[in-house]
Design a protein around this motif. Sequence first.
Motif, mmCIF file in Angstrom:
data_model
loop_
_atom_site.group_PDB
_atom_site.id
_atom_site.type_symbol
_atom_site.label_atom_id
_atom_site.label_comp_id
_atom_site.label_asym_id
_atom_site.label_seq_id
_atom_site.Cartn_x
_atom_site.Cartn_y
_atom_site.Cartn_z
ATOM 1 N N ALA A 194 52.173 50.444 46.161
ATOM 2 C CA ALA A 194 51.259 50.285 45.024
ATOM 3 C C ALA A 194 51.999 50.458 43.699
ATOM 4 C CB ALA A 194 50.116 51.291 45.137
ATOM 5 N N ARG A 195 52.874 51.452 43.635
ATOM 6 C CA ARG A 195 53.635 51.662 42.382
ATOM 7 C C ARG A 195 54.526 50.470 42.086
ATOM 8 N NH1 ARG A 195 54.109 57.213 44.126
ATOM 9 N NH2 ARG A 195 56.105 56.667 45.100
ATOM 10 N N TYR A 196 55.145 49.916 43.117
ATOM 11 C CA TYR A 196 56.040 48.777 42.916
ATOM 12 C C TYR A 196 55.256 47.551 42.432
ATOM 13 C CZ TYR A 196 59.325 45.022 43.949
ATOM 14 O OH TYR A 196 60.138 43.918 43.862
ATOM 15 N N VAL A 197 54.096 47.287 43.058
ATOM 16 C CA VAL A 197 53.275 46.140 42.648
ATOM 17 C C VAL A 197 52.776 46.329 41.220
ATOM 18 C CG1 VAL A 197 51.137 44.868 43.097
ATOM 19 C CG2 VAL A 197 52.605 45.567 45.011
ATOM 20 N N ASP A 198 52.343 47.538 40.902
ATOM 21 C CA ASP A 198 51.856 47.805 39.539
ATOM 22 C C ASP A 198 52.958 47.645 38.502
ATOM 23 O OD1 ASP A 198 49.338 48.262 40.468
ATOM 24 O OD2 ASP A 198 49.434 50.445 40.370
ATOM 25 N N SER A 199 54.178 48.003 38.892
ATOM 26 C CA SER A 199 55.292 47.855 37.947
ATOM 27 C C SER A 199 55.577 46.396 37.631
ATOM 28 C CB SER A 199 56.550 48.522 38.514
ATOM 29 O OG SER A 199 57.034 47.814 39.655
ATOM 30 N N LEU A 200 55.232 45.499 38.562
ATOM 31 C CA LEU A 200 55.471 44.079 38.353
ATOM 32 C C LEU A 200 54.299 43.383 37.677
ATOM 33 C CD1 LEU A 200 57.089 43.110 41.799
ATOM 34 C CD2 LEU A 200 58.264 43.536 39.639
ATOM 35 N N THR A 201 53.088 43.855 37.963
ATOM 36 C CA THR A 201 51.893 43.120 37.518
ATOM 37 C C THR A 201 51.040 43.875 36.513
ATOM 38 O OG1 THR A 201 50.644 43.975 39.419
ATOM 39 C CG2 THR A 201 51.771 41.872 39.706
ATOM 40 N N GLY A 202 51.151 45.183 36.476
ATOM 41 C CA GLY A 202 50.308 45.964 35.576
ATOM 42 C C GLY A 202 49.546 47.036 36.332
ATOM 43 N N ASP A 203 49.174 48.091 35.631
ATOM 44 C CA ASP A 203 48.486 49.208 36.263
ATOM 45 C C ASP A 203 47.162 48.767 36.893
ATOM 46 O OD1 ASP A 203 50.455 50.933 35.470
ATOM 47 O OD2 ASP A 203 49.449 51.507 33.603
ATOM 48 N N GLY A 204 46.945 49.245 38.125
ATOM 49 C CA GLY A 204 45.681 49.007 38.807
ATOM 50 C C GLY A 204 45.589 47.712 39.576
ATOM 51 N N ILE A 205 46.576 46.808 39.454
ATOM 52 C CA ILE A 205 46.494 45.517 40.143
ATOM 53 C C ILE A 205 46.594 45.689 41.651
ATOM 54 C CG2 ILE A 205 47.547 43.247 40.394
ATOM 55 C CD1 ILE A 205 46.066 43.734 37.768
ATOM 56 N N ALA A 206 47.443 46.621 42.095
ATOM 57 C CA ALA A 206 47.565 46.861 43.533
ATOM 58 C C ALA A 206 46.238 47.320 44.114
ATOM 59 C CB ALA A 206 48.663 47.898 43.806
ATOM 60 N N LYS A 207 45.564 48.213 43.397
ATOM 61 C CA LYS A 207 44.267 48.709 43.854
ATOM 62 C C LYS A 207 43.237 47.591 43.873
ATOM 63 C CE LYS A 207 43.144 52.676 42.459
ATOM 64 N NZ LYS A 207 43.244 53.304 43.800
ATOM 65 N N LEU A 208 43.263 46.749 42.848
ATOM 66 C CA LEU A 208 42.320 45.635 42.787
ATOM 67 C C LEU A 208 42.565 44.655 43.934
ATOM 68 C CD1 LEU A 208 40.082 44.097 41.317
ATOM 69 C CD2 LEU A 208 41.858 43.030 39.897
ATOM 70 N N LEU A 209 43.825 44.321 44.183
ATOM 71 C CA LEU A 209 44.161 43.406 45.279
ATOM 72 C C LEU A 209 43.764 43.995 46.624
ATOM 73 C CD1 LEU A 209 47.670 42.091 44.159
ATOM 74 C CD2 LEU A 209 45.510 40.839 44.159
ATOM 75 N N GLN A 210 44.038 45.272 46.819
ATOM 76 C CA GLN A 210 43.701 45.916 48.081
ATOM 77 C C GLN A 210 42.198 45.849 48.347
ATOM 78 O OE1 GLN A 210 43.958 50.150 48.186
ATOM 79 N NE2 GLN A 210 44.245 50.262 50.404
ATOM 80 N N ASN A 211 41.410 46.187 47.333
ATOM 81 C CA ASN A 211 39.961 46.179 47.511
ATOM 82 C C ASN A 211 39.416 44.757 47.663
ATOM 83 O OD1 ASN A 211 38.464 49.033 46.999
ATOM 84 N ND2 ASN A 211 40.422 48.994 45.928
ATOM 85 N N ALA A 212 39.997 43.809 46.941
ATOM 86 C CA ALA A 212 39.554 42.418 47.082
ATOM 87 C C ALA A 212 39.822 41.919 48.506
ATOM 88 C CB ALA A 212 40.272 41.536 46.064
ATOM 89 N N LEU A 213 40.976 42.271 49.059
ATOM 90 C CA LEU A 213 41.295 41.870 50.430
ATOM 91 C C LEU A 213 40.337 42.506 51.433
ATOM 92 C CD1 LEU A 213 45.189 42.008 50.270
ATOM 93 C CD2 LEU A 213 43.813 39.974 50.745
ATOM 94 N N LEU A 214 39.965 43.750 51.193
ATOM 95 C CA LEU A 214 39.010 44.408 52.081
ATOM 96 C C LEU A 214 37.643 43.735 52.021
ATOM 97 C CD1 LEU A 214 39.886 48.181 51.525
ATOM 98 C CD2 LEU A 214 40.383 46.771 53.543
ATOM 99 N N LEU A 215 37.240 43.314 50.837
ATOM 100 C CA LEU A 215 35.964 42.613 50.703
ATOM 101 C C LEU A 215 36.012 41.262 51.413
ATOM 102 C CD1 LEU A 215 34.987 43.325 46.965
ATOM 103 C CD2 LEU A 215 34.488 44.662 49.011
ATOM 104 N N VAL A 216 37.119 40.557 51.271
ATOM 105 C CA VAL A 216 37.268 39.273 51.960
ATOM 106 C C VAL A 216 37.289 39.483 53.474
ATOM 107 C CG1 VAL A 216 38.769 37.270 52.276
ATOM 108 C CG2 VAL A 216 38.448 38.232 49.995
ATOM 109 N N LEU A 217 37.921 40.567 53.922
ATOM 110 C CA LEU A 217 37.924 40.904 55.351
ATOM 111 C C LEU A 217 36.495 41.030 55.874
ATOM 112 C CD1 LEU A 217 40.088 43.671 57.040
ATOM 113 C CD2 LEU A 217 37.653 43.527 57.483
#
Length: 379
Positions: free
Chosen positions: A53-76
């Motif tokens: 999560a820290r690595y993804v946020d460092s590339l895309t911005g704070d909170g993006i990893a959390k947003l992607l994770q939750n979006a994937l769970l919703l799609v699941l």
Amino acid sequence: MALSSLLGGILLLALSWKASQLAKAPSDRVLRSVTLCILCSALSFPLGLKSVARYVDSLTGDGIAKLLQNALLLVLVYFLQCVFLYSASDRTAGNKRARWELIPLASAIGIATLAMTITPGPERAHTYATANMREPGVALFYLAAGLYLVYGLALALWWTSRYIRLSNGPLRTGLRLVAAALTAMVLMGSLRETLTMTRWAGGSVPTALIVGAKMLLDITIPLFVAGILYPAAATRWMTIRLWAHRRRMYRRLTPLWTALHEAFPEDSLHRTPTGGWRDALRLRGIHRRYYRRAIECRDGLVRISPYLAKLEDSMEPSVPLPPGRAAVHLREALAAYTAGAPVPGRAIAVALPGGSDLDDDVRQLVALSDALRTYQEGS
């Protein structure tokens, strides 16, 4: 760490298995939905690890990893609903209902994205336990995602409970595991929604309750995956057991088959081309050889039966010749046939099966073959 590694391994194994099945049946909508469920789970899992999560946020911005994770769970959860929608409906009705279910999914993801956007940067890097729920964007994020999860999982639980009553065998067991996991997920999701609203309103929540709810949710994920995979795994296990059993019986028939094949080589069924060593490695290969060897042994016994009857003049033709006595006389009977002795006028029952199926026939042939092996070793 050990639990995370185990869960990651299960997800990768499950994804590889279902992907290989989907490659063979790309038009199977139910299988495609199951595979996409597992894919979303496999993609969201690493995003929940702090280092990733820290690595993804460092590339895309704070909170993006959390947003992607939750979006994937919703799609699941959406694809989980599709599994039941496609199973219970024809293609047209299933597709129509699946399109309608995209509306709450898109709404939840859109609201969660908006909530993350309006949340100040420093407030985005948080876990559920440490989140500042007094911040409107944070509370809205968890409420939107959590509400859809509870809705989707509750709907999937309803379909699962319905199918349990209509199923049996490994499928029922798998569905029961899925239902247990979904029940826990719905309860814990509802609890988290309640806790979120309590914290948003300024109330305090025991940390132990938050941690306990998360641990239970973590445990239900492998249980859910196990339930999805169980029917196919149980079927494959039974297939492997049958393969192993027939392989053993095939080998135990070798002494009898060898003796008869030397006398009656023209009865061999090997004229049909096979796949050679590749056929031997396939599960279906042993079944083909098993049937062929049993038929060749039976054909040989039918032809040698009159010679055995001549050596057993005292027995009634309708009385099956015991395996031990048949083994003792078989070599002499085969020698008489090879020497060109005239065919006696009557036959005798040898290794007569008690039922009408081939497997019962093979059991009697194996008993004779075992007796022949014992006799040869003792001679």
